[in-house]
Scaffold this motif. Sequence first.
Motif, short mmCIF file in Angstrom:
data_model
loop_
_atom_site.label_atom_id
_atom_site.label_comp_id
_atom_site.label_asym_id
_atom_site.label_seq_id
_atom_site.Cartn_x
_atom_site.Cartn_y
_atom_site.Cartn_z
N SER A 52 0.84 -1.32 0.07
CA SER A 52 -0.05 0.04 0.00
C SER A 52 0.91 1.32 0.08
O SER A 52 0.84 2.13 -0.81
CB SER A 52 -0.88 0.08 1.35
N MET A 53 2.02 1.34 0.77
CA MET A 53 2.87 2.21 0.76
C MET A 53 3.44 2.56 -0.51
O MET A 53 3.71 3.64 -0.99
CB MET A 53 3.87 2.16 2.00
N ALA A 54 3.98 1.56 -0.98
CA ALA A 54 4.68 1.64 -2.32
C ALA A 54 3.89 2.10 -3.37
O ALA A 54 4.19 2.69 -4.14
CB ALA A 54 5.11 0.16 -2.67
N HIS A 55 2.53 1.58 -3.39
CA HIS A 55 1.56 2.16 -4.23
C HIS A 55 1.52 3.68 -4.20
O HIS A 55 1.27 4.61 -5.22
CB HIS A 55 0.08 1.45 -4.03
N VAL A 56 1.18 4.21 -2.84
CA VAL A 56 1.37 5.62 -2.63
C VAL A 56 2.45 6.33 -3.14
O VAL A 56 2.32 7.45 -3.95
CB VAL A 56 0.90 5.95 -1.14
N ILE A 57 3.66 5.89 -2.98
CA ILE A 57 4.78 6.44 -3.61
C ILE A 57 4.62 6.38 -4.83
O ILE A 57 5.02 7.53 -5.65
CB ILE A 57 5.94 5.92 -2.80
N MET A 58 4.35 5.47 -5.52
CA MET A 58 4.61 5.25 -7.10
C MET A 58 3.32 6.07 -7.67
O MET A 58 3.58 7.00 -8.71
CB MET A 58 4.35 3.99 -7.50
N ASP A 59 2.40 6.34 -7.19
CA ASP A 59 1.23 7.09 -7.51
C ASP A 59 1.77 8.53 -7.57
O ASP A 59 1.46 9.46 -8.47
CB ASP A 59 -0.04 7.24 -6.65
N ASP A 60 2.59 9.10 -6.46
CA ASP A 60 2.84 10.17 -6.18
C ASP A 60 4.14 10.53 -7.36
O ASP A 60 3.99 11.67 -7.92
CB ASP A 60 3.66 10.52 -4.99
N LEU A 61 4.83 9.47 -7.60
CA LEU A 61 5.87 9.80 -8.68
C LEU A 61 5.38 9.83 -9.79
O LEU A 61 5.75 10.75 -10.66
CB LEU A 61 6.91 8.45 -8.58
N ASP A 62 4.33 9.40 -10.43
CA ASP A 62 3.62 9.52 -11.49
C ASP A 62 2.99 10.66 -11.78
O ASP A 62 3.17 11.32 -12.88
CB ASP A 62 2.68 8.22 -11.66
N GLN A 63 2.48 11.19 -10.73
CA GLN A 63 1.94 12.55 -10.75
C GLN A 63 3.25 13.39 -11.05
O GLN A 63 2.91 14.46 -11.84
CB GLN A 63 1.28 12.80 -9.36
N ILE A 64 4.08 13.29 -10.51
CA ILE A 64 5.34 14.15 -10.57
C ILE A 64 6.02 14.03 -11.81
O ILE A 64 6.22 15.38 -12.72
CB ILE A 64 6.45 13.99 -9.47
N LYS A 65 6.14 12.86 -12.73
CA LYS A 65 6.55 12.78 -13.73
C LYS A 65 5.46 13.53 -14.87
O LYS A 65 5.81 14.34 -15.75
CB LYS A 65 6.39 11.15 -14.14
N LYS A 66 4.25 13.27 -14.39
CA LYS A 66 3.16 13.95 -15.44
C LYS A 66 3.25 15.28 -15.69
O LYS A 66 3.29 16.02 -16.81
CB LYS A 66 1.74 13.48 -15.18
N GLU A 67 3.51 16.13 -14.46
CA GLU A 67 3.46 17.30 -14.55
C GLU A 67 4.87 18.08 -14.87
O GLU A 67 4.83 18.90 -15.52
CB GLU A 67 3.10 17.93 -13.09
N TYR A 68 6.02 17.35 -14.46
CA TYR A 68 7.17 18.16 -14.56
C TYR A 68 8.13 17.59 -15.60
O TYR A 68 9.51 18.00 -16.04
CB TYR A 68 7.98 18.18 -13.28
N THR A 69 7.93 16.31 -16.23
CA THR A 69 8.81 15.56 -17.17
C THR A 69 8.94 16.30 -18.52
O THR A 69 7.67 17.01 -18.95
CB THR A 69 8.52 14.07 -17.60
N VAL A 70 10.12 16.58 -19.11
CA VAL A 70 10.28 17.11 -20.32
C VAL A 70 10.88 16.02 -21.54
O VAL A 70 11.56 14.99 -20.96
CB VAL A 70 11.07 18.34 -20.38
N LYS A 71 10.98 16.27 -22.68
CA LYS A 71 11.46 15.44 -23.66
C LYS A 71 12.92 15.51 -23.48
O LYS A 71 13.58 16.23 -23.11
CB LYS A 71 10.97 15.93 -25.12
N ARG A 72 13.47 14.31 -23.81
CA ARG A 72 14.81 13.89 -23.76
C ARG A 72 15.53 14.83 -24.85
O ARG A 72 15.12 15.02 -25.90
CB ARG A 72 15.27 12.46 -23.90
N ARG A 73 16.67 15.47 -24.07
CA ARG A 73 17.51 16.50 -25.09
C ARG A 73 18.82 15.72 -25.65
O ARG A 73 19.18 16.19 -26.61
CB ARG A 73 17.73 18.01 -24.49
N THR A 74 19.37 14.86 -24.90
CA THR A 74 20.71 14.45 -25.45
C THR A 74 20.45 12.85 -26.04
O THR A 74 19.69 12.09 -25.51
CB THR A 74 21.54 13.93 -24.15
N THR A 75 21.00 12.68 -27.40
CA THR A 75 20.86 11.56 -27.90
C THR A 75 22.00 10.55 -27.52
O THR A 75 23.09 10.99 -27.24
CB THR A 75 20.87 11.84 -29.34
N ILE A 76 21.56 9.11 -27.43
CA ILE A 76 22.76 8.33 -27.06
C ILE A 76 22.87 7.31 -28.28
O ILE A 76 21.85 6.69 -28.51
CB ILE A 76 22.26 7.59 -25.71
N GLU A 77 24.16 7.03 -28.52
CA GLU A 77 24.38 6.22 -29.52
C GLU A 77 25.78 5.67 -29.52
O GLU A 77 26.75 6.30 -28.64
CB GLU A 77 24.15 6.90 -30.81
#
Length: 748
Positions: A484-509
């Motif tokens: 249950s605690m892990a589920h709460v933490i992961m939901d919180d992480l998902d919310q943070i990711k949804k609101e603040y993530t941006v597209k990757r800028r550096t290409t890796i090859e």
Amino acid sequence: METKQDNIIAADYSEVMQKSYIDYAMSVIISRALPDVRDGLKPVQRRTLYDMYELGIRYDRPYRKCARIVGDTMGKYHPHGDSSIYEALVVMAQDFKKGKTLVDGHGNFGSIEGDGAAAMRYTEARLEKLTQEVFLADLDKDVVDFLPNFDETEKEPEVLPVRIPNLLVNGADGIAVGMATSIPPHNLGEVVDAVKAYMKNNEISVKGLMRYMKGPDFPTGGIIVNKDELLNIYETGTGKIRIRGRVQIEKQKNGRQLLVITEIPYTMLGANIGKFLNDVAALVETKKTTDILDISNQSSKEGIRIVLELKKDTDVENLTNMLYKKTRLEDTFGVNMLAVAEGRPETLSLKQVIEYHVDFLFEITTRKYTTLLAKEMDKKEIQEGLIKACDVIDLIIEILRGSKNREQVKKCLVEGVTKGIRFKSKASETAAGKLHFSEKQATAILEMRLYRLIGLEIEALEAEYKQTMDNIARYEDILNNYDSMAHVIMDDLDQIKKEYTVKRRTTIENAQEAVYEEKKMEEMQVCFLMDRFGYMKLVDMNVYERNKEAANSENKYIFTCMNTDKICLFTDGGRMHSIKVADIPLGRFRDKGTPADNLSNYESAKEQIIYVAPMEQIRNGSLMFVTAASMCKLVKGEEFDVAKRTIASTKLNPEDYLIFVGLADEMEQVVFQTREGYFLRFLKQEISSMKKTAVGVRGMKLTEGDAVEHAYLLEGHREYNITYKEKEYSLNKVKLAKRDTKGVKPRL
């Protein structure tokens, strides 16, 4: 009368110094230079953000002067220089240095090209929304420990309750004592996915984590070209990442091509952009490439744009590879994932960083919900009391009207004591004696307003009580159930990711090593000219022959050499500087030339050139060295054929300096001339052949205060004349003697 004796403690000096230095080193490591693995912040960053939070400089409120923030931070939490605090604040606001900026800056906060921020009295700042909601939220819920500040007048958090692995998202760099940290920034969304993957399976490998977090994501973009080496870097916490700038080709109407750099390596930030432009200009000046016609920096707020105008028939791929090889368009970022973990510095793998952070997430989540549960239990107790009070409200009103003071009422409600209270009936007194509210419930009843007795308000109270019971059940489930605690933490992480993530800028090859074909220099003989002021130039042999008389009168050193050779400059400080002949401009006879200072490490203000010769001539011969203190030796020329631009050509005693260096192969005799007019002539074979690191042997006994001023090399059957005391004097007339004797004064 007794005299007070001093209590003297004997201590070993080295032990005291060792302990003191270790204490100092640990202080720098833990309290200044290295970030904490839990929140990824150094103390100065943590204190600055907390101070802004305390001052109420939130993302949705007006900006405040940086000088106010810096002064408040320094006075309350960080007793160090204001410049260090302001620099930390500026870096947290620069989007070209941080994966996610933590401070919203208003004003001039510097540029990607290395321009500094304006003074703190001109700039303003406030917290970013991310910082406020992800870094500083829940500080009021006892999620972290608070410690006294430096003068114990304030409390500051030991660590901020950051809910993302900021050490990875924003990276870190810092130099401590005997160790340094250098962690690249990463993409927030990828880091969150890696954390969730670890929480679902804590046996996951670093390779498994890298399926989610591909590698660094630099705010300047660029291309990482050693993808296969990243796994080892993340497993060990150390290594080198190779980054290239992003290059595009644009065609113009006139048929020419433009090579446009739109993204730069992260390591090129700041002054290194200017250095890159200078390096490209140097490639053109030294004729390493003739394909570049013009270079311009058209960068703006919209982004990087460095434009190289090329000739029509340019091999663009070969030129790009040359830029990768010869400039910082391809560079390495040294990774050393060092952070403070459990109070000590530790080099961490990717999995360890995530593991420490997940443990921290569970800790702050546990403390948060323990605090929330305690509050809900308090609310439950009060709500139960109010609901119970509503059922016997008439009796409570009767108690209130019949009591003399508040304490009497409270005692009746809590303990059922009716003594001294006037009741309307015996039944009311009996009922009052059975009341048994808690202290908190009794206080809440006494503070309850009459409007709460309205029917709808009672229903609302019951609804609140139901909500409180639901919250208690949920909080207890979170605290007692790992999933249950892990589920709460992961939901919180998902919310943070949804609101603040941006597209990757550096290409890796994986890219091939940059290979370019260097145009072979056409080998030719040239004439080297150097005047007494240290200005040097090359001229064509035909030009020299036509101007031979003028060249010989105007220059101190003149010789022919190949354009593929090196020129060696020997100085009185006992150093040899080498210059590639190809680096010396080939010009016209009347050109002034280039100072030796510009082409080598030679510094005319600190040392004087006493001998110049081409390496080809030195390599196959022997050099004689003579110092002012008459120390002399012979050294094989091959010892000076090294790759370094500057080496020590000889070892000198303190206060001694070189007065002569010269080729000695064809010579048979040596003549020393001193400042006081003594001459000594002896055979060259008396001088020992030694290594360049030797001091040498004494060539002549000197009287006190005297020094060797000149040295001459003589062939056996040739007349050598010098001007001495304005008269011509033949060195062949000096009596042949032994080395390490006094010499004679000539009779003119």
